[in-house]
Design an enzyme around this catalytic site. Structure first.
Site, PDB file in Angstrom:
ATOM      1  N   ASN A   1      -4.186  19.663  14.669  1.00  0.00           N
ATOM      2  CA  ASN A   1      -2.821  19.238  14.317  1.00  0.00           C
ATOM      3  C   ASN A   1      -2.920  17.820  13.773  1.00  0.00           C
ATOM      4  O   ASN A   1      -3.705  17.022  14.289  1.00  0.00           O
ATOM      5  CB  ASN A   1      -1.920  19.184  15.559  1.00  0.00           C
ATOM      6  CG  ASN A   1      -1.641  20.546  16.128  1.00  0.00           C
ATOM      7  OD1 ASN A   1      -1.966  21.560  15.520  1.00  0.00           O
ATOM      8  ND2 ASN A   1      -1.037  20.568  17.301  1.00  0.00           N
ATOM      9  N   GLY A   2      -2.088  17.503  12.798  1.00  0.00           N
ATOM     10  CA  GLY A   2      -2.114  16.147  12.237  1.00  0.00           C
ATOM     11  C   GLY A   2      -2.528  16.202  10.784  1.00  0.00           C
ATOM     12  O   GLY A   2      -2.547  17.278  10.165  1.00  0.00           O
TER      13      GLY A   2
ATOM     14  N   TRP B   1       2.066  24.982  10.992  1.00  0.00           N
ATOM     15  CA  TRP B   1       3.155  24.557  10.091  1.00  0.00           C
ATOM     16  C   TRP B   1       2.453  23.847   8.948  1.00  0.00           C
ATOM     17  O   TRP B   1       1.882  22.771   9.126  1.00  0.00           O
ATOM     18  CB  TRP B   1       4.095  23.615  10.843  1.00  0.00           C
ATOM     19  CG  TRP B   1       5.288  23.181  10.050  1.00  0.00           C
ATOM     20  CD1 TRP B   1       6.465  23.850   9.911  1.00  0.00           C
ATOM     21  CD2 TRP B   1       5.417  21.971   9.299  1.00  0.00           C
ATOM     22  NE1 TRP B   1       7.317  23.128   9.110  1.00  0.00           N
ATOM     23  CE2 TRP B   1       6.715  21.984   8.716  1.00  0.00           C
ATOM     24  CE3 TRP B   1       4.588  20.889   9.040  1.00  0.00           C
ATOM     25  CZ2 TRP B   1       7.181  20.951   7.915  1.00  0.00           C
ATOM     26  CZ3 TRP B   1       5.056  19.856   8.233  1.00  0.00           C
ATOM     27  CH2 TRP B   1       6.332  19.891   7.691  1.00  0.00           C
TER      28      TRP B   1
ATOM     29  N   LYS C   1       9.505  22.497  15.504  1.00  0.00           N
ATOM     30  CA  LYS C   1       9.900  21.546  16.540  1.00  0.00           C
ATOM     31  C   LYS C   1       8.849  20.438  16.626  1.00  0.00           C
ATOM     32  O   LYS C   1       7.671  20.708  16.446  1.00  0.00           O
ATOM     33  CB  LYS C   1       9.958  22.304  17.873  1.00  0.00           C
ATOM     34  CG  LYS C   1      10.687  21.591  18.966  1.00  0.00           C
ATOM     35  CD  LYS C   1      12.165  21.828  18.870  1.00  0.00           C
ATOM     36  CE  LYS C   1      12.929  21.239  20.028  1.00  0.00           C
ATOM     37  NZ  LYS C   1      14.360  21.108  19.684  1.00  0.00           N
TER      38      LYS C   1
ATOM     39  N   LYS D   1      23.452  20.597  11.854  1.00  0.00           N
ATOM     40  CA  LYS D   1      23.230  21.864  12.553  1.00  0.00           C
ATOM     41  C   LYS D   1      23.475  23.021  11.607  1.00  0.00           C
ATOM     42  O   LYS D   1      22.697  23.969  11.561  1.00  0.00           O
ATOM     43  CB  LYS D   1      24.180  22.036  13.755  1.00  0.00           C
ATOM     44  CG  LYS D   1      23.895  21.302  15.023  1.00  0.00           C
ATOM     45  CD  LYS D   1      22.703  21.763  15.816  1.00  0.00           C
ATOM     46  CE  LYS D   1      21.451  21.105  15.322  1.00  0.00           C
ATOM     47  NZ  LYS D   1      21.092  19.835  15.911  1.00  0.00           N
TER      48      LYS D   1
ATOM     49  N   GLU E   1      26.190  15.285  12.678  1.00  0.00           N
ATOM     50  CA  GLU E   1      25.408  16.235  13.462  1.00  0.00           C
ATOM     51  C   GLU E   1      25.886  17.670  13.200  1.00  0.00           C
ATOM     52  O   GLU E   1      25.076  18.602  13.133  1.00  0.00           O
ATOM     53  CB  GLU E   1      25.502  15.869  14.957  1.00  0.00           C
ATOM     54  CG  GLU E   1      24.893  16.873  15.911  1.00  0.00           C
ATOM     55  CD  GLU E   1      23.389  17.119  15.726  1.00  0.00           C
ATOM     56  OE1 GLU E   1      22.747  16.443  14.904  1.00  0.00           O
ATOM     57  OE2 GLU E   1      22.876  18.018  16.405  1.00  0.00           O
TER      58      GLU E   1
ATOM     59  N   ARG F   1       6.708  25.419  17.388  1.00  0.00           N
ATOM     60  CA  ARG F   1       6.164  24.204  16.778  1.00  0.00           C
ATOM     61  C   ARG F   1       5.528  24.461  15.422  1.00  0.00           C
ATOM     62  O   ARG F   1       4.998  23.546  14.794  1.00  0.00           O
ATOM     63  CB  ARG F   1       5.125  23.607  17.716  1.00  0.00           C
ATOM     64  CG  ARG F   1       5.680  23.403  19.101  1.00  0.00           C
ATOM     65  CD  ARG F   1       4.608  22.876  19.984  1.00  0.00           C
ATOM     66  NE  ARG F   1       4.242  21.582  19.501  1.00  0.00           N
ATOM     67  CZ  ARG F   1       4.493  20.453  20.118  1.00  0.00           C
ATOM     68  NH1 ARG F   1       5.136  20.465  21.256  1.00  0.00           N
ATOM     69  NH2 ARG F   1       4.122  19.308  19.628  1.00  0.00           N
TER      70      ARG F   1
ATOM     71  N   CYS G   1       2.827  22.422  14.738  1.00  0.00           N
ATOM     72  CA  CYS G   1       1.605  23.197  14.936  1.00  0.00           C
ATOM     73  C   CYS G   1       1.313  23.259  16.434  1.00  0.00           C
ATOM     74  O   CYS G   1       1.668  22.335  17.167  1.00  0.00           O
ATOM     75  CB  CYS G   1       0.381  22.641  14.237  1.00  0.00           C
ATOM     76  SG  CYS G   1       0.501  22.550  12.460  1.00  0.00           S
TER      77      CYS G   1
ATOM     78  N   HIS H   1      36.807   7.762  -2.023  1.00  0.00           N
ATOM     79  CA  HIS H   1      35.990   6.880  -2.869  1.00  0.00           C
ATOM     80  C   HIS H   1      34.936   7.671  -3.648  1.00  0.00           C
ATOM     81  O   HIS H   1      33.990   7.083  -4.164  1.00  0.00           O
ATOM     82  CB  HIS H   1      35.327   5.799  -2.011  1.00  0.00           C
ATOM     83  CG  HIS H   1      36.320   4.889  -1.367  1.00  0.00           C
ATOM     84  ND1 HIS H   1      37.072   3.995  -2.087  1.00  0.00           N
ATOM     85  CD2 HIS H   1      36.715   4.769  -0.079  1.00  0.00           C
ATOM     86  CE1 HIS H   1      37.890   3.341  -1.260  1.00  0.00           C
ATOM     87  NE2 HIS H   1      37.687   3.807  -0.028  1.00  0.00           N
TER      88      HIS H   1
ATOM     89  N   GLU I   1      20.657  23.289   8.833  1.00  0.00           N
ATOM     90  CA  GLU I   1      19.284  23.619   9.226  1.00  0.00           C
ATOM     91  C   GLU I   1      19.135  25.035   9.746  1.00  0.00           C
ATOM     92  O   GLU I   1      18.074  25.628   9.596  1.00  0.00           O
ATOM     93  CB  GLU I   1      18.704  22.603  10.205  1.00  0.00           C
ATOM     94  CG  GLU I   1      19.241  22.667  11.597  1.00  0.00           C
ATOM     95  CD  GLU I   1      18.638  21.611  12.511  1.00  0.00           C
ATOM     96  OE1 GLU I   1      17.443  21.340  12.415  1.00  0.00           O
ATOM     97  OE2 GLU I   1      19.385  21.064  13.331  1.00  0.00           O
TER      98      GLU I   1
HETATM   99  C1  F6R Z   1      17.661  18.790  14.452  1.00  0.00           C
HETATM  100  C2  F6R Z   1      16.465  18.370  15.125  1.00  0.00           C
HETATM  101  C3  F6R Z   1      15.689  17.225  14.554  1.00  0.00           C
HETATM  102  C4  F6R Z   1      15.192  16.323  15.700  1.00  0.00           C
HETATM  103  C5  F6R Z   1      14.260  15.242  15.144  1.00  0.00           C
HETATM  104  C6  F6R Z   1      13.781  14.308  16.234  1.00  0.00           C
HETATM  105  O1  F6R Z   1      18.300  19.810  15.126  1.00  0.00           O
HETATM  106  O2  F6R Z   1      16.076  18.938  16.103  1.00  0.00           O
HETATM  107  O3  F6R Z   1      16.423  16.513  13.624  1.00  0.00           O
HETATM  108  O4  F6R Z   1      16.300  15.768  16.345  1.00  0.00           O
HETATM  109  O5  F6R Z   1      13.162  15.844  14.518  1.00  0.00           O
HETATM  110  O6  F6R Z   1      13.094  14.977  17.231  1.00  0.00           O
HETATM  111  P1  F6R Z   1      12.823  14.315  18.634  1.00  0.00           P
HETATM  112  O7  F6R Z   1      14.122  14.146  19.312  1.00  0.00           O
HETATM  113  O8  F6R Z   1      11.923  15.286  19.351  1.00  0.00           O
HETATM  114  O9  F6R Z   1      12.153  12.998  18.366  1.00  0.00           O
END
Ligand code: F6R
Length: 606
Positions: free
Chosen positions: A98-99, A72, A601, A485, A481, A27, A2, A504, A488
């Site tokens: 936010n929160g 969000w 984000k 990627k 990872e 965000r 948010c 296994h 997501e």
């Molecule tokens: C995946 C991604 C998330 C962040 C996670 C931690 O591409 O971006 O999995 O890595 O939410 O975020 P930070 O690094 O900001 O604590």
């Protein structure tokens, strides 16, 4: 997660709020709204993107005081009514938040019994009604906000305006960031400096429990007990240009392409050619203390956690200290045993991830020594830690993390070198790692030049219903990872497994419908990896191999060949083709690459 923007000053607030919300859209992007105060509160909010809101805000929304929000959803589906701001029944008070307010249901029942009419399903709306009740008797808006916040259990970053006090905004923080921006006879506030840098680079971060009153000519900050606090403004290094796509079609591709420079920035000034060590002044530890740790525990969430797995491997290999990584979100809930001879390392790009922050606070409460590997200077996690390493990767705007991931792995290589060289890592090995690190930016450029080939492969594999990613030891976090990627941003289901574990259980999934991306560096495990490829092929599975050599066509359908570095540093380079693979798969499937569905984000909620 948010976005909040607030403005008070001589200019029209609406365009400033809308511009700020656009910068914060990464965000949260399911609905957005603004309120302008000018002889009463004028509000517009819409389900959808900030661009939809901008089209809906009428030109008559004039006035130099306002607040805005991009959401969000947590409580209540994305909709016009659930979008913020939220007004009190008498339309005197407007709030953006936010929160999460944990006791919202209980407060709502009381307020409804007392005559408040709720329009939304959100937890936030209790705040506007609570403040409206206290403001009538309070001497100031700040007093009313403080009284209302005393009744709240949960986390918040809020901005509040009162139609009857047209020259001020009150903001407060507990668990969700609020940053003040200091302008010339104007003041801003936001949940992230991204919304401020176009107007000012002088900022003040609020601490948890702090509240601030902003007027055009300045600001005052207060602790939760109403005592005034003294704050020193910081100058942010990042400017508005850092938040543009820079001619790329997506932020994600821009950020992937920036990696030669971002990795160089993480390394800059930190490698010592005389003793073949890493200079990490921010650790705040002398050599004796650095030697005293017997274990390293790394915590982070999502991609940060996977980079922590790479880090643990590096520390074990170079410093020979037992190390492991764990999701911060799990760690904090299992009442961890905190030991004095363990070094804790918290990783976060944003420096705000609530689970990571809460885990750091739990560690500090138990006397643990915590270092932060953080990208955002001055962020909550950076401030909470005892010391650390900043990534200097610049702002990461795309929701999926890429350049912060590689810079974190590089920061771990520096930390491992540092820990190793105060222990038993020989000067020769120190030199080998320093030289390997210096080669990384150039080698990343070589990998980026493979983009046309990887784009073609992405188109070939993007339509698979599901994909398997496998790697062994150093390659396993790379596989995790890579799968993260892909799922997501392209929404293609992907699983990651240690290659050694395939037989296994998950080998049962393998067949023509489930291709495998195999991470196969030219290391001591090469033969074992090639055997696994044979097992996959024997079951009709297609294989895309990412490694240092072209495989026998009997073992792999396709190969992406990356340059060799020192084996310990291989995971950094092997990650990059997987970022490009996910990006081009998402483009081929016409996904919203920078704003994947359901995500945002900086996860500042639990
Ligand atoms: C995946 C991604 C998330 C962040 C996670 C931690 O591409 O971006 O999995 O890595 O939410 O975020 P930070 O690094 O900001 O604590």
């Amino acid at each position: 997660m948010c976005g909040i923007v607030a403005y008070v000053g001589p200019k029209d607030a609406a365009p400033i709020l809308l511009e700020g919300l656009q910068r914060l859209e990464y965000r949260g992007y399911d609905s957005a709204g603004v309120v302008i105060s000018n002889k009463g509160l004028k509000m517009r909010k819409v389900k959808g993107r900030v661009a939809d809101l901008a089209a809906a805000v009428p030109a008559r929304f004039k006035g130099g005081l306002g607040i805005g929000h991009t959401r969000w959803a947590t409580h209540g589906a994305p909709s016009d009514v659930n979008a913020h701001p939220h007004l009190s029944t008498d339309e005197r008070i407007a709030v953006v938040h936010n929160g999460i307010i944990e006791n919202a249901d209980e407060l709502r029942a009381k307020l409804e019994a007392d005559g408040a009419v709720f329009l939304s399903e959100t937890d936030t709306e209790v705040l506007s009604h609570l403040i409206a009740r206290t403001v009538v008797e309070a001497d100031s808006l700040e007093e009313a906000v403080r009284a209302a916040l005393k009744r709240i259990v949960g986390t918040y970053g809020i901005a509040v305006i009162d139609a009857q006090r047209p020259g001020e905004v009150v903001v407060a923080r507990n668990g969700s960031p609020i940053v003040l921006g200091i302008g010339e006879k104007e003041m801003f506030a936001a949940s992230d400096v991204a919304a401020l840098v176009r107007y000012t680079r002088q900022v003040v971060h609020l601490e948890d429990g702090e509240l601030a009153v902003l007027k055009a000519d300045g600001f005052h900050t207060f602790a939760s007990d109403a005592r005034e606090t003294a704050k020193e403004p910081l100058t942010v290094d990042w400017d508005a240009g850092h938040y543009d796509t820079g001619g790329y079609e997506h932020y994600l591709l821009k950020e992937i392409s920036e990696q030669p420079e971002t990795v160089a920035r993480t390394l800059r000034g930190r490698l010592d050619d005389r003793f073949h060590i890493a200079h990490l002044g921010g650790l705040n530890m002398d050599a004796r203390e650095t030697r005293s740790f017997r274990r390293v525990k790394i915590i982070g969430c999502g991609s940060a956690y996977y980079s922590g797995q790479i880090g643990a491997q590096l520390i074990e290999e170079l410093a020979r200290i037992p190390a492991d990584a764990e999701p911060a979100s799990e760690f904090r809930y299992r009442s961890p045993v905190v030991e004095p001879d363990t070094l804790y390392v918290a990783i976060s790009q944003s420096g705000e991830t609530y689970d990571t922050l809460a885990a750091v606070q739990e560690l500090k409460r138990k006397g643990g020594r915590v270092l932060g590997i953080v990208n955002t200077v001055g962020s909550a996690i950076a401030r909470e830690c005892d010391g650390g390493v900043y990534l200097h990767a610049g702002p990461e705007v795309s929701v999926a993390s890429t350049k912060a991931f590689t810079s974190t792995a590089v920061a771990f290589a520096l930390l491992a070198l540092h820990l190793g060289r105060v222990r038993d890592l020989s000067p020769a090995d120190g030199r080998r790692i320093c030289e390997g690190l210096r080669r990384l930016p150039g080698q990343i450029k070589e990998i980026l030049a493979l983009e046309p080939q990887i784009e073609e492969l992405a188109r070939k594999y993007a339509h698979s219903p599901s994909m398997m990613f496998v790697g062994r030891v150093r390659g396993y976090p790379v596989a995790r990872e890579g799968a993260q990627k892909l799922k997501e941003i392209s929404y293609v289901h992907a699983e990651a497994y240690p290659a050694s574990e395939l037989k296994h259980g998950p080998l049962a999934l393998i067949g023509p419908e489930m291709p495998t991306v195999a991470i196969v560096p030219d290391d001591e495990l090469l033969d074992k990896n090639l055997t696994t490829l044979g097992e996959i092929r024997a079951r009709g599975g297609r294989v895309l191999m990412v490694g240092h050599r072209t495989a026998d066509p009997k073992l792999a359908d396709d190969c992406v060949v990356v340059p060799r570095n020192e084996t310990e540093l291989d995971p950094i380079l092997l990650s990059i083709p997987l970022q490009l693979l996910a990006y081009h798969a998402a483009v081929a499937l016409e996904r919203d690459v920078d704003k994947p569905r359901n995500l945002a984000k900086s996860v500042t909620v639990e």
